[in-house]
Scaffold this active site. Structure first.
Site, PDB file in Angstrom:
ATOM      1  N   ASP A 197       5.357   3.936  -4.366  1.00  0.00           N
ATOM      2  CA  ASP A 197       4.285   4.925  -4.915  1.00  0.00           C
ATOM      3  C   ASP A 197       5.149   6.574  -4.992  1.00  0.00           C
ATOM      4  OD1 ASP A 197       1.706   6.739  -4.822  1.00  0.00           O
ATOM      5  OD2 ASP A 197       2.658   7.567  -3.614  1.00  0.00           O
ATOM      6  N   TYR A 229       6.585  15.290  -6.858  1.00  0.00           N
ATOM      7  CA  TYR A 229       7.523  15.215  -5.969  1.00  0.00           C
ATOM      8  C   TYR A 229       8.906  15.517  -6.241  1.00  0.00           C
ATOM      9  CZ  TYR A 229       3.872  12.362  -3.668  1.00  0.00           C
ATOM     10  OH  TYR A 229       2.674  11.711  -3.093  1.00  0.00           O
ATOM     11  N   PRO A 284       0.669   6.936   7.008  1.00  0.00           N
ATOM     12  CA  PRO A 284      -0.006   6.064   8.136  1.00  0.00           C
ATOM     13  C   PRO A 284       0.608   6.368   9.592  1.00  0.00           C
ATOM     14  CG  PRO A 284       1.649   5.124   6.755  1.00  0.00           C
ATOM     15  CD  PRO A 284       1.414   6.355   6.299  1.00  0.00           C
ATOM     16  N   GLN A 292      14.430   1.355   9.441  1.00  0.00           N
ATOM     17  CA  GLN A 292      12.911   1.818   9.657  1.00  0.00           C
ATOM     18  C   GLN A 292      12.082   0.885   8.831  1.00  0.00           C
ATOM     19  OE1 GLN A 292      13.403   5.989   7.944  1.00  0.00           O
ATOM     20  NE2 GLN A 292      13.215   6.715  10.021  1.00  0.00           N
ATOM     21  N   GLU A 344      11.824  -2.675  10.599  1.00  0.00           N
ATOM     22  CA  GLU A 344      10.652  -2.375  11.718  1.00  0.00           C
ATOM     23  C   GLU A 344       9.350  -2.496  11.197  1.00  0.00           C
ATOM     24  OE1 GLU A 344       9.171   0.419  15.311  1.00  0.00           O
ATOM     25  OE2 GLU A 344      10.881   1.233  14.075  1.00  0.00           O
TER      26      GLU A 344
END
Length: 324
Positions: A49, A54, A207, A290, A293
């Protein structure tokens, strides 16, 4: 990795997607961004996304450069249009002019022939919904866009747009991209149920509440120097979560995670994925570790007792309304 259809469409995306808001093209250097995107793909993430706004297109450029090594049919790219891309009166919003021009600009930056999912980044009060939907539909007919959706639209706005789309026999909207996490839950009031009824899936962002739901920020302590909350270019959203009652709640959630042999990050993502109306949760990453995980969350199963315990803890901040 597991995959879900976006709403009632035939498009399947990974339960976790990788986003580029506040990271790629900005606080994360391009080499690190490339490593994260490639690690995500390696671990089964097929949904990426971004948005034209951005870093004024830089995030799209970084994503496109990283994905060019992969077969086009193997990944799904979503980008968005609405926010200003210049100083002119037509350099923003959801007018036909801005949508068409920005789609072409995004395609160029991404280095793609088509965009899988093109979303209206916000609702535009100044443009008739018919004009916006007809412009998006024309992009589908031209083959520049495969599917269309919206982001942070209210239940009433979604319902109105779907009704107009049916009346005009347009290609249906398939997605809404709202903020959703254990702390910020407004979509549970109306957006989730309305979207499910009308066939839209939720592609939720933030999230982990910009890192608050990783447990790195402790109540009564100073903000870590190398954290997102300490970065003036990325802390505009996270600061709204930095309240003592919120941070204390997060610590209690961390205890629940440990009891279930999960990290708080994995618990938070699994809690979101329990919602059948959620098609994918969009994570951000500045390190490959990250992502490694996070992806383990798709296999986590939360029992009824665990969900009830979480709900009891979250009840203490149920009236949380962040300052935006």
């Amino acid at each position: 990795m597991k995959y879900r259809n976006i709403g009632k469409s035939g498009l399947k995306v990974s339960e976790l997607g990788l986003g580029s808001w506040l990271t790629y093209g900005n606080s994360v250097n391009n080499q690190t961004a490339d490593s994260c995107i490639k690690k995500a793909f390696e671990l089964g993430i097929n949904f990426f996304d971004t948005a034209n706004a951005y870093e004024t297109g830089k995030a799209e450029e970084v994503l496109g450069e990283s994905l060019k090594d992969y077969r086009r049919s193997s990944y799904v790219v979503a980008t968005k249009v609405f926010f200003p891309m210049g100083t002119g009166p037509n350099d923003r919003g959801l007018s036909r002019k801005h949508i068409i021009e920005q789609c072409d600009a995004s395609l160029k930056r991404l280095g793609l022939d088509y965009i899988d999912l093109y979303q209206c980044h916000r609702f535009d009060e100044e443009v008739p919904v018919e004009e916006t939907l007809l412009a998006m539909d024309d992009l589908v007919k031209q083959g520049k866009v495969l599917y269309t959706g919206v982001s942070e639209w209210s239940a009433a706005q979604i319902e109105k747009a779907v009704g107009i789309g049916k009346e005009l026999r347009l290609h249906p909207l398939i997605s809404n991209q709202p903020i959703y996490n254990m702390i910020e839950r407004y979509i549970e009031d109306e957006v989730l149920s309305t979207s499910e009824q009308l066939g839209l899936g939720q592609l939720v962002f933030s999230p982990l509440a910009q890192g608050v739901l990783t447990g790195k920020y402790k109540p009564g302590t100073t903000i870590p120097d190398n954290s997102r909350a300490a970065n003036d270019s990325t802390n505009m959203v996270i600061n709204s979560y930095m309240r003592e009652d919120v941070l204390q709640t997060v610590q209690k959630l961390d205890t629940v995670a440990k009891k279930n042999d999960l990290t708080l990050t994995q618990l938070s993502l699994a809690w979101i994925l329990r919602q059948p109306g959620v098609s994918s949760a969009i994570i951000g990453a500045s390190r490959t570790e990250q992502i490694e995980e996070n992806v383990k969350a798709v296999d986590a199963e939360l029992t009824i007792d665990t969900l009830e315990e979480i709900e009891t803890i979250l009840d203490t901040i149920k009236n949380f309304h962040p300052a935006r």
